[in-house]
Every structure is written in structure tokens, then in C-alpha cells.
Write a protein that holds these residues in place. Structure first.
Motif, PDB file in Angstrom:
ATOM      1  N   LYS A 151       0.834  -1.208   0.000  1.00 57.27           N
ATOM      2  CA  LYS A 151       0.000   0.000   0.000  1.00 57.27           C
ATOM      3  C   LYS A 151       0.863   1.250   0.000  1.00 57.27           C
ATOM      4  O   LYS A 151       0.572   2.227  -0.715  1.00 57.27           O
ATOM      5  N   GLU A 156      -2.414  -1.884  -4.439  1.00 51.88           N
ATOM      6  CA  GLU A 156      -3.580  -2.263  -3.635  1.00 51.88           C
ATOM      7  C   GLU A 156      -4.002  -3.696  -3.962  1.00 51.88           C
ATOM      8  O   GLU A 156      -3.839  -4.172  -5.092  1.00 51.88           O
ATOM      9  N   ALA A 158      -7.201  -6.731  -3.317  1.00 52.19           N
ATOM     10  CA  ALA A 158      -8.562  -7.045  -2.877  1.00 52.19           C
ATOM     11  C   ALA A 158      -8.820  -8.529  -3.095  1.00 52.19           C
ATOM     12  O   ALA A 158      -8.488  -9.081  -4.145  1.00 52.19           O
ATOM     13  N   SER A 176     -13.878  -0.394  -9.725  1.00 49.16           N
ATOM     14  CA  SER A 176     -12.603   0.138  -9.234  1.00 49.16           C
ATOM     15  C   SER A 176     -12.092  -0.691  -8.074  1.00 49.16           C
ATOM     16  O   SER A 176     -12.830  -1.456  -7.448  1.00 49.16           O
ATOM     17  N   MET A 177     -10.815  -0.511  -7.761  1.00 52.92           N
ATOM     18  CA  MET A 177     -10.222  -1.219  -6.627  1.00 52.92           C
ATOM     19  C   MET A 177     -10.934  -0.853  -5.333  1.00 52.92           C
ATOM     20  O   MET A 177     -11.235  -1.725  -4.497  1.00 52.92           O
ATOM     21  N   LYS A 178     -11.217   0.422  -5.132  1.00 52.01           N
ATOM     22  CA  LYS A 178     -11.894   0.857  -3.915  1.00 52.01           C
ATOM     23  C   LYS A 178     -13.253   0.186  -3.780  1.00 52.01           C
ATOM     24  O   LYS A 178     -13.639  -0.255  -2.683  1.00 52.01           O
ATOM     25  N   GLU A 179     -13.978   0.084  -4.876  1.00 53.65           N
ATOM     26  CA  GLU A 179     -15.286  -0.569  -4.852  1.00 53.65           C
ATOM     27  C   GLU A 179     -15.147  -2.053  -4.525  1.00 53.65           C
ATOM     28  O   GLU A 179     -15.942  -2.612  -3.758  1.00 53.65           O
ATOM     29  N   ARG A 180     -14.153  -2.688  -5.121  1.00 55.30           N
ATOM     30  CA  ARG A 180     -13.931  -4.117  -4.835  1.00 55.30           C
ATOM     31  C   ARG A 180     -13.681  -4.334  -3.350  1.00 55.30           C
ATOM     32  O   ARG A 180     -14.198  -5.287  -2.747  1.00 55.30           O
ATOM     33  N   GLN A 181     -12.880  -3.470  -2.761  1.00 53.35           N
ATOM     34  CA  GLN A 181     -12.556  -3.619  -1.335  1.00 53.35           C
ATOM     35  C   GLN A 181     -13.774  -3.342  -0.462  1.00 53.35           C
ATOM     36  O   GLN A 181     -14.088  -4.117   0.448  1.00 53.35           O
ATOM     37  N   GLU A 182     -14.458  -2.258  -0.729  1.00 51.46           N
ATOM     38  CA  GLU A 182     -15.561  -1.846   0.141  1.00 51.46           C
ATOM     39  C   GLU A 182     -16.770  -2.762   0.016  1.00 51.46           C
ATOM     40  O   GLU A 182     -17.377  -3.145   1.025  1.00 51.46           O
ATOM     41  N   ARG A 185     -16.201  -6.246   1.593  1.00 54.01           N
ATOM     42  CA  ARG A 185     -16.126  -6.216   3.052  1.00 54.01           C
ATOM     43  C   ARG A 185     -17.491  -6.019   3.702  1.00 54.01           C
ATOM     44  O   ARG A 185     -17.687  -6.372   4.861  1.00 54.01           O
ATOM     45  N   GLU A 223      -3.651  -4.307  -8.002  1.00 56.84           N
ATOM     46  CA  GLU A 223      -3.519  -3.176  -8.914  1.00 56.84           C
ATOM     47  C   GLU A 223      -2.306  -2.332  -8.527  1.00 56.84           C
ATOM     48  O   GLU A 223      -2.080  -2.067  -7.344  1.00 56.84           O
TER      49      GLU A 223
END
Length: 389
Positions: A151, A156, A158, A176-182, A185, A223
Motif C-alpha cells: 500500500k 492495492e 482485494a 474500481s479497486m476501492k469498490e472491490r474492497q468496500e 467487506r 492493482e
């Protein structure tokens, strides 16, 4: 970078010794505890996760929020040990005592019989305590440190579920990566496709009511890895080869694929490969990612896409499998230990962390890394060099 783990499922603790992390990497126990908590979650987990509260104790290698460059020692206490102090204690006890709780019925699908034959143990508990998936908590702890390193380097990771019991989540290529993570979870089954979530939970409920278990497929998406990480010059330096070994090394995992994976066998070469392009904004890049971010054992600069197949857990609460008692040689039903109807969501967290460790390991091998600022500077410089190569 390398790590060793020690400890048994119902022993005092799990211990991880992690070596090769550069000095001056900012990290706290919260970075590790977040990952440990995620591993304990997921629809379908058994009662053991209600007993344990996995929290890391940093015993060495980190001071005042930064790594020292020396080996990092991490401990995860087993809260359930208080109920197993006699059975799992290190002190000798009489051979005939009931406290030994000797296990002589090997479970098909586990390490029980093969491990007993290899190490000569007449008490199979000596095998199942170490071969238990409980040990993966120690691997997640090591991977959490690796994830923090990545990081800080702009990489990043996921992990999430793609399939449970034949119910397949739709691909989310534009996510997006952020969407995959959020999204993963927040999902009880750690899936990106809301339409598959309810079906998966219903199937897990059905399996539980039948005393049966379910397997599935996990996916890890990475990513930010530049092209050229890994190597083509030896089989054991290929990044995809190392990742494949680590994924299959997770308890109950039986296969791994990258990108379109085994579907490559069904199509023409013209439909399989990723064509090369270049522009000033992106430098070299690919117009597709069918190979999952790998060519010749190296990263291509595209996102790494790795999938692992997990078999159903073989401990069946209402349908114990047939076995043989190793003392009497009589046909019996296998020993039943605590089990999860479905551990695929939790396994996706484990897979996320073992993949992260292999990526971080490859990067530290390729660039100067005694100190984290040196590593970051070297990687940033390399990114700029290959962009205009």
C-alpha cells in the motif's frame, strides 16, 4: 522476505516470524488486526469464530510505529486454550490417562492418516492440531505486513468470492479497486455481485441443515504492480508460479488460475493474448487482460487476477465419512471435529494475504530494500524508466 509459523489449533498461541521487511515501514498492530478480523468473518463460519478474538501482539521487530529491519515476531493467542490445557499442554502425562483424548479415527480429506504414517504418531491429534486451517491466521498476519508495504508503494490488493456451491457471481470488470474492497467487506459472503449474495447464503443454510459443506472459488485482484516484476530466467523466480504455489498451499485449496485461466483451452490463440499499445499517459499497456497480468512469469503492468478453488471441508457433522480405526483396523465413521459449513468467504481473505506476500517478496528481491524509503525511491524510478523505455 520469508516467514515461519508455529503453533497448534488448540495450543497456547500461533506465532509468526517474518524476516526481510525493510526498516522504516510505518505499521501498527491495527493494520494487522483489521486483516485478522476479516478472516474471522463470513457467512457459514462455525462456533470456533465465536470463541476466538484474534488480536496480534507484536513481540519484536517494530518500535514506535516503524519496522526496524530485524525479524518481526507476531503472536496470536488462542482463547480456547484454557479448555485444552491438559490435552494440549507440553508437560508429560501418563500414557493411560483420559486427559490425552487420543484420536485414532482418521478423517478422509484431511492430513490425518498420511501425517500419522509419515511421522509415526498413534494419536492423530498430533496431526490434526497443526494441519488445521486455524494456522492460516498466522499467515494472514504475515500477509498483513506485506499488504501494508504494498500500500505504501501504491499497490492495492482485494480478495473476494467468485463462486460458492455452483452459484457464480458475475464478473465486475469495470469496478474500481476501492469498490472491490468496500463492497466485498460489506457482503456477508464477501462477494461483489449482490444478485448472487442471497442465493449463496441460502445454499449455505441448506448445506448446514443437511450437515454438509460447500466449496467455491476465490479471486484476488492486485492493482499497481509495474511490468517486469518476477523473472523468466528460472522456474522458481516466476511470479505466477510462486503465487500458484502459495495459493494451493492454503488448506483445502485444490487449483489456481490466472486471467481467463482454464478457459484458454477452449479458444484460439488470437482470442487469448493481450495486445501491446503505448501512449504518453500510460506508457506501455495492454488492450485486454486475458492473461491476468502475467506473461513469461512476470507482471505486465495490468492488474493481477488470480483465482483459487477451494474444496468443501471434509468434516461432515451429520454425514461422517467412512474410515478405519488405526488401532483396531475396524471400519468406523471418521472423527468429527468442529467444522464450518462453508469457509470460502474467510478463505478469500487468506488468499488475499498470501498473494500479497508473494508480490511484496518479489518486489523486495528486485529493488534495494534495506530501508523502506530506498525501496520506494527505487520503485518509483523504475516505473518512470519503463514508461519511456
Amino acid at each position: 522476505m520469508r516467514y515461519l509459523t508455529a503453533g497448534e489449533s488448540h495450543g497456547k498461541q500461533l506465532t509468526t516470524i517474518l524476516e526481510g521487511i525493510p526498516s522504516k515501514l510505518p505499521i501498527t498492530k491495527d493494520d494487522i488486526n483489521e486483516s485478522l478480523l476479516r478472516r474471522q468473518q463470513g457467512y457459514g463460519r462455525g462456533k470456533r469464530m465465536q470463541i476466538e478474538t484474534d488480536l496480534v501482539e507484536i513481540m519484536g521487530g517494530i518500535r514506535h510505529g516503524y519496522t526496524l529491519g530485524s525479524p518481526i515476531s507476531l503472536v496470536i493467542r488462542n482463547d480456547d486454550f484454557k479448555h485444552w490445557t491438559d490435552i494440549m499442554g507440553e508437560d508429560p502425562i501418563p500414557e493411560d490417562t483420559k486427559l490425552r483424548r487420543v484420536v485414532t479415527r482418521p478423517r478422509p480429506g484431511h492430513a490425518d492418516l498420511n501425517g500419522a504414517l509419515k511421522y509415526g504418531h498413534r494419536d492423530i491429534r498430533n496431526i490434526l492440531e497443526r494441519s488445521s486451517a486455524r494456522e492460516t491466521a498466522a499467515r494472514v498476519a504475515a500477509g498483513a505486513v506485506a499488504k501494508k508495504l504494498l500500500k505504501e508503494l501504491g499497490i492495492e490488493v482485494a480478495g473476494y468470492v467468485k463462486e460458492i456451491g455452483g452459484i457464480v457471481a458475475e464478473d465486475q470488470e469495470g469496478m474500481s479497486m476501492k469498490e472491490r474492497q468496500e463492497i466485498s467487506r460489506k457482503s456477508p459472503v464477501m462477494v461483489l455481485d449482490p444478485s448472487a449474495e442471497k442465493e449463496m447464503m441460502e445454499k449455505i443454510d441448506h448445506a448446514k441443515s443437511e450437515g454438509d459443506t460447500l466449496g467455491g472459488v476465490c479471486e484476488v485482484y492486485v492493482e499497481g504492480v509495474p511490468a517486469g516484476v518476477g523473472s523468466y530466467v528460472h522456474y522458481d523466480r516466476k511470479l505466477d508460479s510462486r503465487i500458484a504455489g502459495s495459493v494451493v498451499g492454503i488448506n483445502a485449496f485444490k487449483g489456481v488460475e490466472f486471467g481467463i485461466g482454464f478457459d484458454a483451452a477452449k479458444i484460439y490463440g488470437s482470442e487469448n493474448h493481450d495486445e501491446i499499445a503505448w501512449n504518453e499517459e500510460l506508457g506501455y499497456h495492454r488492450t485486454s487482460n486475458r492473461l491476468g497480468g502475467f506473461e513469461g512469469g512476470m507482471s505486465t503492468g495490468m492488474p493481477l487476477v488470480v483465482r483459487g478453488v477451494m474444496k468443501p471441508i471434509p468434516t461432515l457433522m451429520k454425514k461422517p465419512l467412512q474410515s478405519v480405526d488405526i488401532d483396531t483396523k475396524e471400519e468406523i465413521t471418521a472423527t468429527i471435529e468442529r467444522s464450518d459449513p462453508c469457509a470460502v468467504p474467510a478463505a478469500s481473505v487468506v488468499m488475499e494475504h498470501v498473494v500479497a506476500f508473494e508480490v511484496a517478496k518479489a518486489i523486495t528481491e528486485q529493488f534495494p530494500h534495506d530501508q523502506f524509503p530506498q525501496l520506494k525511491e527505487a520503485l518509483d524510478k523504475y516505473r518512470e524508466e519503463i514508461r519511456w523505455f
